[in-house]
Design an enzyme around this catalytic site. Structure first.
Site, short mmCIF file in Angstrom:
data_model
loop_
_atom_site.label_atom_id
_atom_site.label_comp_id
_atom_site.label_asym_id
_atom_site.label_seq_id
_atom_site.Cartn_x
_atom_site.Cartn_y
_atom_site.Cartn_z
N HIS A 124 -0.23 -8.25 9.39
CA HIS A 124 -0.65 -6.98 9.19
C HIS A 124 -0.15 -5.78 10.17
O HIS A 124 0.54 -4.83 10.15
CB HIS A 124 -1.87 -6.65 8.74
CG HIS A 124 -2.38 -7.31 7.46
ND1 HIS A 124 -1.48 -7.89 6.51
CD2 HIS A 124 -3.49 -7.89 7.19
CE1 HIS A 124 -2.31 -8.46 5.43
NE2 HIS A 124 -3.63 -8.75 6.07
N LYS A 156 0.80 -1.29 -0.09
CA LYS A 156 -0.04 -0.07 -0.11
C LYS A 156 0.82 1.35 0.09
O LYS A 156 1.91 1.22 0.78
CB LYS A 156 -0.88 0.11 1.22
CG LYS A 156 -1.95 -0.98 1.25
CD LYS A 156 -2.85 -1.17 2.43
CE LYS A 156 -3.81 -2.12 2.39
NZ LYS A 156 -4.97 -2.09 1.40
N ASP A 208 -4.98 -14.02 11.72
CA ASP A 208 -5.36 -13.50 10.52
C ASP A 208 -4.89 -11.99 10.30
O ASP A 208 -4.31 -11.58 9.09
CB ASP A 208 -6.85 -13.37 10.38
CG ASP A 208 -7.26 -12.88 8.91
OD1 ASP A 208 -6.82 -13.55 7.98
OD2 ASP A 208 -8.15 -12.09 8.90
N LYS A 249 -13.60 -7.50 13.27
CA LYS A 249 -14.44 -7.72 12.33
C LYS A 249 -15.95 -7.04 12.96
O LYS A 249 -15.95 -7.02 14.16
CB LYS A 249 -14.59 -9.04 11.85
CG LYS A 249 -13.56 -9.50 11.20
CD LYS A 249 -14.04 -11.00 10.50
CE LYS A 249 -12.90 -11.36 9.46
NZ LYS A 249 -12.60 -10.60 8.32
#
Length: 501
Positions: free
Chosen positions: A251, A193, A246, A351
């Site tokens: 990340h 990114k 995840d 989430k």
């Protein structure tokens, strides 16, 4: 190992290239990889002599693959309308090999095809479930495709790279029997990114901020990675990973390393990754009771996101009714280094949050005393530097200014930089940069073996601590909220509060 600096102008890769995508029939290829290659073709950044070869088990042929990928570009290309001439050239380079990932004969056919098209340089991309990685790597080696005397061979491996430290080490052992480390490109799309890359530019190319980037001036750092979506069709996968595996292990820890690393001696792959590795090694282990005290996990229940009803996690198809998989995580981390000693790093990810947002908030220390009886800004309106990673890419600086009028009152104001407004459009997709770098042999934005191992070592300690004393019933938070009620208390224990987004 390439010494290409990350700030150099990208060049067209060496030709010809055989780009083999294992698992070509999956969503990643249709939604990300082929649209990224199309955008690179529009920008004249890939060679015309690029051969894209799909490998999968479905009963496809060349024409089926080309039709599926055309539909993917038409739907997911970053810029519309699509240039038909460029797309036709790209589709014309596509071939399909049908076979299972453990079928030596299929790999032999792939080898023959690469020889027939004279692909002297070869890039293998593993766009498959992680369970297939070992078989693919071993068959590439067994079919003698891991080296090419007249060119280069590289392999790109998607996350997750292992399930814990032990499995990551096992996968590394398999990979290194076939490929040298400099041939391996472990991809984390967050590193592609533009706004993530800009962290380094902002820090090390601006004399205004670099002197302030330490424990003397920064009170705490908050990293937020929030998603509005639930698990959707990925419930089977998500049940085995949760947000810790995840998001956190890859990340979030990557964002942490870029925020906290020292300036590299030069901007090449080894130097940048050396500094990131030092940050991971400076994280004091979170084990046992300490891990449980410094982490908070929860699971979303039914609620509303953007005005739409949302199921609770346990009501999602494929989720066990007694599931204890975490969909939200908050953690307090420290870095034992001269620069960051005593500065807490708070991270949160979940989430079914109210907004899709990824940001890094640098909260500066306040002045020691309010002047002339003015209300100090400390607490409710601190000086902050917000690095907005997505979806609205940019940088925001908040500071205090005197409000007009006879009353001495300070109000928070903002200075804001927007990629869209300044550069006339959204930044390129992460995969565009990463695929180009992989073809050019620049591994700066990919993770190295020792990086992955250190990240897993730290993460596995926390997972082990959770298993030592399992929570019988995870705290819950309604879909569309920022987490469980206890998350505010989690920060208040450390005399901090979450930034309101």
């Amino acid at each position: 190992m390439s010494d290409t600096p990350i700030l150099s102008a990208p060049e067209k890769p060496q030709i010809p290239i055989g780009f083999v995508i294992f698992g070509v029939t999956g969503d990643l290829t249709r939604r990300k990889l082929i649209p990224a290659l199309y955008q690179l073709a529009v920008a004249d950044q890939i060679p015309e002599d690029l051969h894209i070869i799909g490998f999968a088990r479905r009963d496809w042929d060349d024409e089926t693959m080309q039709a599926k990928m055309r539909a993917g570009v038409l739907e997911f290309a970053r810029r519309k309308p699509v240039d038909d001439a460029v797309l036709d050239r790209l589709l014309g380079s596509m071939r399909y090999v049908r076979g299972s990932f453990d079928d030596p004969e299929a790999f032999a056919r792939l080898h023959t095809l690469l020889d027939d098209i004279k692909a002297e340089n070869r890039l293998f991309y593993l766009a498959t479930p992680p369970s297939a990685y070992s078989a693919i790597i071993q068959n590439i080696g067994a079919s003698d495709m891991a080296s090419c005397p007249s060119g280069w061979v590289r392999v790109v491996i998607e996350k997750p790279y292992g399930h814990d430290l032990a499995s990551a080490l096992e996968l590394d052992a398999v990979v290194h029997k076939v490929f040298a480390e400099e041939q391996v490109y472990r991809i984390d799309h967050y590193l592609g990114k533009e706004t993530v890359q800009n962290i380094l530019v902002f820090r090390f190319a601006n004399g205004i901020f670099e002197p302030l980037w330490n424990r003397n001036y920064i009170g705490c750092v908050q990293i937020t990675v929030a998603e509005t979506v639930g698990v959707g069709t990925r419930a089977g996968y998500y049940e085995s990973v949760g947000v810790m595996r995840d998001m956190f292990q890859n990340h979030i820890l990557q964002l942490l390393t870029l925020t906290a690393m020292e300036a590299p001696v030069t901007f090449n792959a080894d130097a940048v990754r050396d500094e990131k590795l030092k940050v991971l090694r400076a994280l004091p282990p979170l084990q046992g009771a300490k891990a449980r005290e410094n982490t908070l996990r929860a699971q979303y229940s039914a609620g509303k996101v953007a005005g739409q009803d949302a199921l609770g996690y346990k009501d999602e198809q494929g989720v066990a009714k007694d599931s204890d998989t975490e969909t939200f995580l908050a953690a307090r981390l420290e870095i034992d280094s001269w620069r960051w000693a005593g500065v807490p790093f708070f991270v949160r990810s979940g989430k079914r949050m109210p907004q899709r947002v990824t940001e890094i908030a640098i909260q500066f220390k306040q002045v020691p005393l309010p002047l002339f009886g003015w209300r100090n800004l400390a607490g409710d309106a601190p000086n902050q530097l917000i690095l907005n990673i997505q979806p609205e890419e940019g940088i925001t600086l908040t500071f205090g200014a005197k409000q007009p009028g006879p009353v001495n009152q300070i109000s928070p104001v903002e200075m804001h930089f927007s990629y869209d407004e300044t550069f006339g459009g959204s930044p390129p997709e992460a995969y565009e940069r990463l695929l180009l770098d992989a073809m050019n042999g620049d591994a700066t934005l990919f993770t190295r073996s020792d990086e992955v191992q250190e990240a897993w070592r730290f993460t596995t300690d926390i997972l082990d601590a959770w298993e030592e004393e399992p929570i019988k019933k995870l705290p819950t938070y309604a879909a569309g909220t920022w987490g469980p009620a206890s998350m505010d208390e989690f920060l208040q224990r450390h005399d901090q509060q979450w930034r309101k987004i």
